[in-house]
Design a protein around this motif. Structure first.
Motif, PDB file in Angstrom:
ATOM      1  N   ALA A 176      -9.947 -15.940 -17.130  1.00 42.72           N
ATOM      2  CA  ALA A 176      -9.402 -14.594 -17.560  1.00 42.72           C
ATOM      3  C   ALA A 176     -10.106 -13.799 -17.191  1.00 42.72           C
ATOM      4  N   VAL A 177     -11.327 -13.549 -17.077  1.00 45.33           N
ATOM      5  CA  VAL A 177     -12.307 -12.578 -16.552  1.00 45.33           C
ATOM      6  C   VAL A 177     -11.817 -12.155 -15.021  1.00 45.33           C
ATOM      7  N   ALA A 178     -11.604 -13.011 -14.422  1.00 48.54           N
ATOM      8  CA  ALA A 178     -11.224 -12.700 -12.944  1.00 48.54           C
ATOM      9  C   ALA A 178      -9.840 -12.216 -12.914  1.00 48.54           C
ATOM     10  N   GLY A 179      -8.887 -12.552 -13.775  1.00 50.41           N
ATOM     11  CA  GLY A 179      -7.575 -11.935 -13.787  1.00 50.41           C
ATOM     12  C   GLY A 179      -7.711 -10.647 -14.163  1.00 50.41           C
ATOM     13  N   LEU A 180      -8.322 -10.059 -15.354  1.00 43.05           N
ATOM     14  CA  LEU A 180      -8.569  -8.803 -15.891  1.00 43.05           C
ATOM     15  C   LEU A 180      -9.380  -7.939 -14.920  1.00 43.05           C
ATOM     16  N   GLY A 181     -10.309  -8.573 -14.154  1.00 45.16           N
ATOM     17  CA  GLY A 181     -11.166  -7.830 -12.943  1.00 45.16           C
ATOM     18  C   GLY A 181      -9.908  -7.577 -11.861  1.00 45.16           C
ATOM     19  N   MET A 182      -9.037  -8.369 -11.403  1.00 40.91           N
ATOM     20  CA  MET A 182      -8.142  -7.998 -10.369  1.00 40.91           C
ATOM     21  C   MET A 182      -7.249  -6.984 -10.829  1.00 40.91           C
ATOM     22  N   ALA A 202       8.817   9.591  -3.726  1.00 39.11           N
ATOM     23  CA  ALA A 202       8.643   8.474  -3.249  1.00 39.11           C
ATOM     24  C   ALA A 202       6.804   7.781  -3.319  1.00 39.11           C
ATOM     25  N   ALA A 203       6.141   8.985  -3.266  1.00 42.60           N
ATOM     26  CA  ALA A 203       4.722   8.713  -3.664  1.00 42.60           C
ATOM     27  C   ALA A 203       4.430   8.277  -5.000  1.00 42.60           C
ATOM     28  N   TRP A 204       4.937   8.947  -5.680  1.00 43.75           N
ATOM     29  CA  TRP A 204       4.760   8.817  -7.307  1.00 43.75           C
ATOM     30  C   TRP A 204       5.589   7.208  -7.705  1.00 43.75           C
ATOM     31  N   GLY A 205       6.574   7.013  -6.896  1.00 43.65           N
ATOM     32  CA  GLY A 205       7.238   5.580  -7.038  1.00 43.65           C
ATOM     33  C   GLY A 205       6.405   4.484  -6.853  1.00 43.65           C
ATOM     34  N   MET A 206       5.771   4.788  -5.562  1.00 42.94           N
ATOM     35  CA  MET A 206       4.795   3.600  -5.224  1.00 42.94           C
ATOM     36  C   MET A 206       3.637   3.457  -5.947  1.00 42.94           C
ATOM     37  N   THR A 207       3.082   4.674  -6.549  1.00 43.80           N
ATOM     38  CA  THR A 207       1.962   4.508  -7.492  1.00 43.80           C
ATOM     39  C   THR A 207       2.342   4.091  -8.784  1.00 43.80           C
ATOM     40  N   LEU A 208       3.496   4.290  -9.176  1.00 43.75           N
ATOM     41  CA  LEU A 208       3.789   3.725 -10.458  1.00 43.75           C
ATOM     42  C   LEU A 208       4.103   2.262 -10.379  1.00 43.75           C
ATOM     43  N   ALA A 209       4.682   1.750  -9.305  1.00 45.70           N
ATOM     44  CA  ALA A 209       4.974   0.385  -8.957  1.00 45.70           C
ATOM     45  C   ALA A 209       3.690  -0.376  -9.115  1.00 45.70           C
ATOM     46  N   HIS A 210       2.739   0.079  -8.322  1.00 43.41           N
ATOM     47  CA  HIS A 210       1.533  -0.661  -8.066  1.00 43.41           C
ATOM     48  C   HIS A 210       0.559  -0.645  -9.270  1.00 43.41           C
ATOM     49  N   LEU A 211       0.716   0.384 -10.141  1.00 47.19           N
ATOM     50  CA  LEU A 211       0.199   0.309 -11.438  1.00 47.19           C
ATOM     51  C   LEU A 211       0.960  -0.555 -12.444  1.00 47.19           C
ATOM     52  N   GLY A 212       2.005  -0.652 -12.253  1.00 48.82           N
ATOM     53  CA  GLY A 212       2.958  -1.700 -12.948  1.00 48.82           C
ATOM     54  C   GLY A 212       2.487  -3.109 -12.792  1.00 48.82           C
ATOM     55  N   VAL A 213       2.265  -3.373 -11.405  1.00 54.55           N
ATOM     56  CA  VAL A 213       1.766  -4.623 -11.114  1.00 54.55           C
ATOM     57  C   VAL A 213       0.453  -5.011 -11.493  1.00 54.55           C
ATOM     58  N   ALA A 214      -0.574  -4.019 -11.592  1.00 55.86           N
ATOM     59  CA  ALA A 214      -1.817  -3.979 -12.033  1.00 55.86           C
ATOM     60  C   ALA A 214      -1.742  -4.590 -13.748  1.00 55.86           C
ATOM     61  N   VAL A 215      -0.692  -3.545 -14.442  1.00 58.46           N
ATOM     62  CA  VAL A 215      -0.580  -4.043 -15.907  1.00 58.46           C
ATOM     63  C   VAL A 215       0.063  -5.336 -16.336  1.00 58.46           C
ATOM     64  N   ILE A 216       0.854  -5.553 -15.333  1.00 60.06           N
ATOM     65  CA  ILE A 216       1.655  -7.043 -15.611  1.00 60.06           C
ATOM     66  C   ILE A 216       0.414  -8.151 -15.158  1.00 60.06           C
ATOM     67  N   VAL A 217      -0.315  -7.918 -14.280  1.00 65.09           N
ATOM     68  CA  VAL A 217      -1.633  -9.005 -14.248  1.00 65.09           C
ATOM     69  C   VAL A 217      -2.263  -9.234 -15.296  1.00 65.09           C
ATOM     70  N   ALA A 218      -2.681  -8.043 -16.044  1.00 66.64           N
ATOM     71  CA  ALA A 218      -3.424  -8.083 -17.192  1.00 66.64           C
ATOM     72  C   ALA A 218      -2.741  -8.625 -18.332  1.00 66.64           C
ATOM     73  N   GLY A 219      -1.435  -8.371 -18.573  1.00 63.51           N
ATOM     74  CA  GLY A 219      -0.648  -8.875 -19.604  1.00 63.51           C
ATOM     75  C   GLY A 219      -0.378 -10.525 -19.328  1.00 63.51           C
ATOM     76  N   ALA A 220      -0.244 -11.090 -18.256  1.00 60.46           N
ATOM     77  CA  ALA A 220      -0.020 -12.170 -17.892  1.00 60.46           C
ATOM     78  C   ALA A 220      -1.270 -13.057 -18.177  1.00 60.46           C
ATOM     79  N   THR A 221      -2.579 -12.225 -17.708  1.00 58.95           N
ATOM     80  CA  THR A 221      -3.721 -12.943 -17.766  1.00 58.95           C
ATOM     81  C   THR A 221      -4.142 -13.282 -19.372  1.00 58.95           C
ATOM     82  N   GLY A 222      -3.797 -12.362 -20.167  1.00 58.04           N
ATOM     83  CA  GLY A 222      -3.956 -12.473 -21.556  1.00 58.04           C
ATOM     84  C   GLY A 222      -2.917 -13.476 -22.310  1.00 58.04           C
ATOM     85  N   ALA A 223      -1.786 -13.536 -21.943  1.00 60.64           N
ATOM     86  CA  ALA A 223      -0.651 -14.331 -22.413  1.00 60.64           C
ATOM     87  C   ALA A 223      -1.006 -15.855 -22.015  1.00 60.64           C
TER      88      ALA A 223
END
Length: 667
Positions: free
Chosen positions: A450-456, A493-514
């Motif tokens: 979980a620490v590794a997942g939250l770190g990523m 499109a630049a904002w879109g890429m930023t939001l999508a990559h941030l979304g991946v990061a947030v999903i990784v944190a949520g999946a790690t916790g769950a």
């Protein structure tokens, strides 16, 4: 009469699809402008006729017309209106009608918004789209007529599966279908380009918005289905690697790779052959998912049909569509030579790595989903491939991808300096180290993974924000205020890429916790009993009988307090519902959410001593899954709104003095 009108509309749509498939294709081969021009109006007529058919079936559901067999098998007069409407697509025949309607919708959209497409490419694309639609319309007319009548009609229907009588499942299928059926248009563009023998930057610019539109809806559909499974099924999970879940996830992975690959074709005129192959594979995986759901090879709450004859028909469609396109690819692909050269350490190299990892991830899901089916056919042995397999294969690949995403977006085109990129990411590395340290203090005893997942997750979020900041303030000479002002001027499109990559990061944190930090208690007891879950105490206050519009339920009331101080935190209500029509039972979890996580309570089966089985959870960071999914969808919508990604959007340039303006295609 309305049902007969719907049936006639299906037959008429098949005739229009045949004309649309043949005439424009011949016109493109002969260079006949009039024949090619027939594609657009035919596409619009086809969509209009299928819209009539879909409306006719929906009318039968809303009015509870039990002379229609499809309505009898999937509806009931006591159902709320929302679920009567949702029943239109909550079955095999109705969902197929939605399938072909979405196919026609994308053809109509290209007809309307593809005005700047070369006439031959547009004609061939719409012809290929019509061929796909024709195949499914023939399938419906021969084996799956949604308007079949019954005489004499019964007084009542047998009802829709209670698990599907939920707002999440009412909207999940249309979004999902717009997503993975929408990938058909990328497939049609790819086949049309292969027939023409021409793939260039302009083709990639035309195909990207359609792929992005499908990807955005597919993302929303998958997220909505996951959310439904989490709160409706009462098991506390958000993803179980069910084969039918995987059927929508595999096209999503391929479409994500296609979006990134098309950027390389557009910017650097290379990876042409690979991008065409991805477009074929993405839609091919959608067809495979359709086969799994409707062939009877799987038993799932998501599955629509269990008729092997129908499965054989769909399998033939799949073989013709995918086999034919791959044969055409094998013939034409050697002539698609790329012109751009690049070093491995470059933006192109990072996107190639992105594609390889996404393709490998899709391959692991494909093998895990279909291997049990192949094994059963060949040896008659039945095995189950579940979360342990996917955790060992899929998760490490995505971990590497998450790390690479943080670096790849910082690299320039053609040739990059990894050392310079590393120096620019120093702050991101420090932020990641600090946050990982905090996570280790909190969770090391419970789960090092979980620490590794939250770190990523922290790494990707910090690197993405660093990349955004470097884009608007590349040197220290530009002030912070100027950098913030420049952010407003960035392309969408630049904002879109930023939001999508941030979304991946947030999903990784949520999946790690769950997945790794959940605390649970499964026990039994009666009103007044207290159960401890981590730092929380759940007290079953009462179990009351309640009545719904078409069900009766027992509702358990749980009072949640702090286990140490006794301070009250929340009151949760979990239900066991029994539906009137068929006597089927479902659970409704009681959930209290905040940014830190969820408190989750389920009232289970009654026990022999007069008590109840209860399942109680503390699930850290679960809401981050839905927040991250929302950021992904928002990123897709931002990118779609970028003027440079609007197909056919003209751009005027010229001088006022001359009084002449030139219209150029958007970049």
């Amino acid at each position: 009469m309305i049902a007969e009108l719907g049936h006639f509309a299906l037959a008429l749509a098949a005739a229009v699809a045949l004309v649309q498939a043949v005439v424009p294709m011949l016109g493109a081969a002969r260079g006949d402008g009039a024949m090619m021009a027939a594609a657009a109006p035919a596409a619009l007529v086809q969509f209009g006729v299928l819209g009539i058919a879909f409306a006719a079936l929906m009318h039968a559901y809303i009015t509870s017309d039990f002379s229609v067999l499809n309505v009898i098998e999937n509806s009931h007069s006591l159902k709320p209106l929302l679920y009567k409407v949702a029943g239109t697509w909550g079955n095999h025949e109705g969902s197929l009608l939605l399938w072909v309607t979405v196919l026609a919708l994308f053809g109509a959209l290209v007809a309307v918004f593809g005005r700047n497409l070369p006439p031959s490419l547009k004609a061939r694309t719409l012809s290929v789209q019509a061929l796909i639609t024709l195949g499914f319309l023939v399938f419906m007319l021969l084996t799956s007529n949604p308007f079949a009548r019954v005489f004499p009609p019964p007084i009542e229907g047998t009802d829709l599966n209670p698990l599907l009588q939920d707002p999440g499942l009412a909207f999940h299928p249309p979004m999902l279908y717009v997503g993975y059926v929408g990938l058909s248009i990328s497939f049609s563009f790819a086949v049309a380009a292969l027939i023409e023998g021409k793939v260039d930057a302009a083709w990639a610019r035309w195909v990207r918005p359609w792929t992005l539109l499908a990807w955005t809806f597919l993302t929303a559909g998958i997220a909505l289905g996951s959310w439904w499974a989490y709160y409706e099924l009462g098991w506390g999970g958000f993803w179980y690697w069910d084969p039918v879940e995987n059927a929508s996830f595999m096209p999503w992975l391929a479409a994500t790779a296609l979006l990134h690959s098309a950027i390389v074709v557009e910017k650097r005129d290379t990876l042409k052959s690979w991008t065409i192959l991805l477009a074929i594979i993405a839609f091919g995986l959608s067809l495979i998912g359709t086969f799994l759901v409707r062939s009877g090879v799987l038993t799932s709450v998501h599955a629509f049909a269990s008729d092997p004859d129908r499965g054989i028909f769909i399998l033939l469609l799949l073989v013709v569509a995918i086999g034919g396109s791959l044969g055409l690819y094998a013939w034409r692909a050697p002539g698609l030579q790329g012109g751009g050269l690049f070093r491995p350490v470059s933006r192109e190299g990072a996107l190639v790595l992105n594609n390889l990892l996404l393709s490998a991830a899709a391959a692991t899901v494909f093998v895990g989903t279909l291997y049990p089916l192949f094994l059963e056919v060949l040896t008659d042995d039945k095995i189950s491939v579940g979360p342990p397999y996917f955790n060992l294969t899929f998760t490490p690949i995505m971990g590497v991808l998450v790390i690479a995403l943080g670096v790849g977006a910082m690299l320039p085109w053609k040739r990059g300096d990894l050392g310079a990129v590393t120096r620019r990411l120093t702050v991101a590395c420090v932020v990641t180290a600090v946050l990982m340290g905090l996570a280790a203090l909190l969770y090391w005893q419970r789960s090092a993974l979980a620490v590794a997942g939250l770190g990523m997750a922290a790494w990707l979020a910090a690197a993405t924000l660093t990349q955004l900041w470097q884009r608007v303030r590349p040197t220290a000479r530009i002030g912070v205020g100027e950098g913030v002002r420049r952010m407003a001027g960035l392309p969408r499109a630049a904002w879109g890429m930023t939001l999508a990559h941030l979304g991946v990061a947030v999903i990784v944190a949520g999946a790690t916790g769950a997945s790794l930090l959940t605390q649970e208690t499964i026990s039994s007891g009666g009103p007044g009993d207290r159960f401890t879950v981590g730092d929380y105490a759940f007290t079953l206050e009462s179990v009351d009988r309640v009545a719904g519009p078409n069900y009766a339920a027992e509702r358990g009331t749980f009072r949640v307090t702090d286990a140490e101080t006794g301070d009250e935190i929340a009151t949760l209500h979990g239900e066991r519902r029994r539906y009137v029509a068929g006597g089927q039972e479902t659970t409704e979890a009681g959930i209290r959410s905040d940014l830190g996580g969820d408190l989750y309570a389920v009232l289970g089966q009654p026990t022999d001593d007069g008590g109840w089985t209860v399942r109680l959870y503390r699930k850290p960071l679960v809401p981050w899954l839905w927040i991250g999914s929302g950021l992904l969808v928002l990123g897709g919508l931002f990118s779609l709104s970028d003027r440079r990604l609007r197909v056919g959007a003209p751009r005027r340039s010229g001088t006022r003095a001359g009084g002449v303006a030139r219209t150029q295609p958007a970049e």
